[in-house]
Design an enzyme around this catalytic site. Structure first.
Site, PDB file in Angstrom:
ATOM      1  CB  SER B  28      -0.907   0.002   1.219  1.00 47.65           C
ATOM      2  OG  SER B  28      -0.124   0.069   2.395  1.00 47.65           O
ATOM      3  CB  CYS B  29       4.497   1.816   0.557  1.00 44.77           C
ATOM      4  SG  CYS B  29       4.708   1.425   2.285  1.00 44.77           S
ATOM      5  CB  ILE B  30       2.665   5.759  -2.856  1.00 48.26           C
ATOM      6  CG1 ILE B  30       2.555   6.178  -4.308  1.00 48.26           C
ATOM      7  CG2 ILE B  30       3.012   6.948  -1.969  1.00 48.26           C
ATOM      8  CD1 ILE B  30       1.145   6.287  -4.784  1.00 48.26           C
ATOM      9  N   GLY B  93       0.380   1.708  -3.924  1.00 48.91           N
ATOM     10  CA  GLY B  93      -0.962   2.028  -3.432  1.00 48.91           C
ATOM     11  C   GLY B  93      -1.948   0.883  -3.596  1.00 48.91           C
TER      12      GLY B  93
END
Lengths: 216, 159
Positions: B28-30, B93
């Site tokens: 989910s990190c970008i 994401g």
């Protein structure tokens, strides 16, 4: 919350909670499967949130993650207490699920039945850890339904770490060993406390000191 | 073969020499890749959450999209890049866990935060590989500006 500065009392408390929790989990799993199952936490490591995945393994290793969220009530107030993660390399996850179901291991992918078996293991391990914690801290704890996901290690960890990233500096990682019928399966159990937990621990410490002064 | 530099969670790098900036196991990190072909300067960041506004004191600011973009842009500005000459590509994401309160939505919020922040800095986003529900690994070639993306059990793509 700076876990690097955990004092001796807090570290001892967390260690005691986990060893009692591992004992509860061994009993619960053995009863459920009518097999001799032993759960141990051979080592524990406190590290910054960003480094949790590097303590566990290589970033692209395929992992199955079981996640639970814990709320608690302390002196009639509700708090978010912690998140618990149980992580296994996918092969170990399959093996553990099959052993507990009494089936032959061999498959490489998780079936629906395996997934729900693993969720149940997450439930039991978390429940055991929590009952130990609840006893120690005199807290009422409520666990969420376990969620499960399989993907690359860093990918399955980062949403959970991110959830805590705005308030927690450090995490606790337990190496976790299941021994089922002579076979050893190793995974990791990660505990991410909210800052309230630290305050509750401090409170418990005072209560224990008062009890000591009163000679109980 | 170009030198590879890995960017972990809550890290960023601004580079001048040709290299490959790598992020392994993105959920989910970008990841925001910035580059300026004219000056041969590039940067990559790996942020966990959209906004540093509500963070507790003492928390590493590089966990947040807004602060990592500030850090990369000021690093690139210091090396002589103007914002209008910087191009951006964003990846990540993903929604790895479904229907889990406060977790499933983080990816989407990160994507929106990255678009908004880059917009307000006047940096154009030229390509995206965002959302979905699988993890990614990415390799950003700072010479060509190409980003190679791989997923488990899937062929790689290039944006």
């Amino acid at each position: 919350m700076k876990f690097k500065k955990l004092n001796r009392f807090e570290l001892d408390a967390l260690k005691e909670i986990s060893s009692v929790g591992a004992g509860h989990a061994s009993t619960a799993l053995s009863v459920m499967t009518s097999k001799r199952i032993e759960v141990t936490f051979p080592w524990m490591k406190v590290c910054p949130l960003e480094n949790v995945t590097s303590v566990i393994g290589k970033p692209e290793r395929e992992i199955t993650n079981i996640y639970l969220h814990i709320d608690g009530t302390y002196i009639d107030k509700e708090f978010e207490i912690c998140s618990l993660i149980l992580a296994f390399p996918i092969k170990s996850a399959v093996l553990l699920a099959k052993l507990l179901q009494g089936e032959e291991p061999g498959a490489e992918e998780l079936t629906e039945m395996d997934r729900s078996t693993l969720q149940e293991i997450g439930n039991i391990l978390a429940g055991s850890y929590l009952s130990a914690m609840a006893e120690y801290l005199n807290l009422k704890l409520i666990e969420s339904v376990p969620s499960i996901a399989s993907d690359m290690l860093d990918s399955v960890m980062d949403p959970i770490l991110a959830k805590h990233a705005s308030e927690v500096e450090d995490a606790i990682v337990f190496n976790t060993r299941f021994i089922v019928g002579g076979q050893e399966i190793t995974g990791h159990f990660v505990v991410l406390f909210y800052s309230h937990m630290r305050l509750i621990l401090a409170n418990v410490k005072y209560l224990k000191e008062i009890e000591k002064c009163l000679g109980r | 073969m170009l030198r590879k530099i890995s960017i972990g969670m809550a890290e960023f790098k601004v580079v001048h020499n040709p290299c490959v900036l790598e992020v392994l196991g993105l959920g989910s990190c970008i990841v925001i890749c910035l580059y300026n072909k004219k000056n041969k300067i590039a940067a990559t960041s790996h942020a966990m959450l959209p906004d540093s506004k509500n963070s507790a004191p003492g928390i590493n600011p590089l966990r947040f999209v807004d602060k990592t973009v500030d850090a990369m842009v000021s690093g690139m500005n210091a090396l002589g890049c103007k914002n209008k000459d910087i191009k951006a590509k964003i990846c990540g994401g993903a929604e790895i866990f479904h229907n889990v309160p406060k977790i499933s939505d983080i990816g989407r919020q990160n994507i929106e935060a990255a678009r908004k922040k880059l917009g307000s800095e006047g940096i154009e986003i030229v390509a995206e590989d965002v959302g979905g529900n699988e993890g990614r690994s990415i390799w950003f070639d700072t010479v060509t500006g190409e980003v190679v993306i791989s997923r488990i059990h899937k062929p790689t793509i290039t944006i």
